[in-house]
Design a protein around this motif. Sequence first.
Motif, mmCIF file in Angstrom:
data_model
loop_
_atom_site.group_PDB
_atom_site.id
_atom_site.type_symbol
_atom_site.label_atom_id
_atom_site.label_comp_id
_atom_site.label_asym_id
_atom_site.label_seq_id
_atom_site.Cartn_x
_atom_site.Cartn_y
_atom_site.Cartn_z
ATOM 1 N N ILE A 17 0.852 -1.193 0.000
ATOM 2 C CA ILE A 17 0.000 0.000 0.000
ATOM 3 C C ILE A 17 0.885 1.240 0.000
ATOM 4 O O ILE A 17 1.849 1.323 0.757
ATOM 5 N N SER A 23 -3.424 10.049 0.575
ATOM 6 C CA SER A 23 -4.390 9.011 0.236
ATOM 7 C C SER A 23 -3.666 7.683 0.065
ATOM 8 O O SER A 23 -2.661 7.606 -0.655
ATOM 9 N N SER A 25 -3.418 3.870 -1.254
ATOM 10 C CA SER A 25 -3.969 3.027 -2.315
ATOM 11 C C SER A 25 -3.176 1.737 -2.427
ATOM 12 O O SER A 25 -1.988 1.678 -2.084
ATOM 13 N N LYS A 46 -11.220 1.118 1.180
ATOM 14 C CA LYS A 46 -10.746 -0.053 0.440
ATOM 15 C C LYS A 46 -11.940 -0.970 0.171
ATOM 16 O O LYS A 46 -12.626 -1.396 1.091
#
Length: 280
Positions: A17, A23, A25, A46
Amino acid sequence: VSQSRYKCIKVCPVKSIKVEDFSASVINSSCVYCGKCILACPAHAKQYREEISDVQEWAEDGEPMIACLAPAFVADFNDVPFESLLKALYCLGFTGVSETALGADVVAKATNDYLNSTEKEIVLATCCPSVVNYIKIYYPEHEQYLAPFVSPMIAHTRMLRESGYRNHKLVFIGPCIAKKKEADIYGDELDAVLTFNEFRAWMEREGIYFADMDRVTLPDNFVIGASERAGLFPVDNGMISTMCKDVKPVDAQFMSFSGMRQVMEVCSELAEWKPEKNLS
């Protein structure tokens, strides 16, 4: 910035991640699809691919559909009578149900036979796609140790196709989001994968409740296949227990590992393993 926003990073076993512009992702190329980030994310940012709309459309169009039920249903629906679970699937539009434990029977037997014939000193037998993903991405040199068999989900799908259900929509229903990625790999062999959470959400959306299933009557031959042997597959030592229950044990030592942490430790040890050295 509150660190609670990045709980997903802390729980990801492979650190797949990244954070950009505050942010977080997922890095798809290194993700093993274990789902830990989804459970940990406080903002529910998620998500995994849901396929309820596709399956619901098939049901509304009257497509013949078979629910391929993962052995783990025994644990996830332990307070629900099996017949009520079948009736709920019928109410949602499924035309039949078959237990994927049938595929587990076949995989267990094939694995046992393989252990009896292979000259490999180590065989890694797993039905978990997250473990397979981990080995292929992070320890590709260990891929040679993987038992050369598909998972019970894919074995079961092929059994149904060969039994004459080639024109049916086959929908696997189980606890694991990694099965969605696995299904993608095998193309059209399996039509959709629903998690148990998706199944429950679909029931709630349609106003179907287990408590009302006494009013429902199942059609004849609704259950296409059930297994009395492979129900232990979802638990620790499940594959070993299934293999050794009905077939002659092979001349091999079995070790069972559960959870990504243990799997990662074993793969690390294997990287240093030599034939003359015993693996602890």
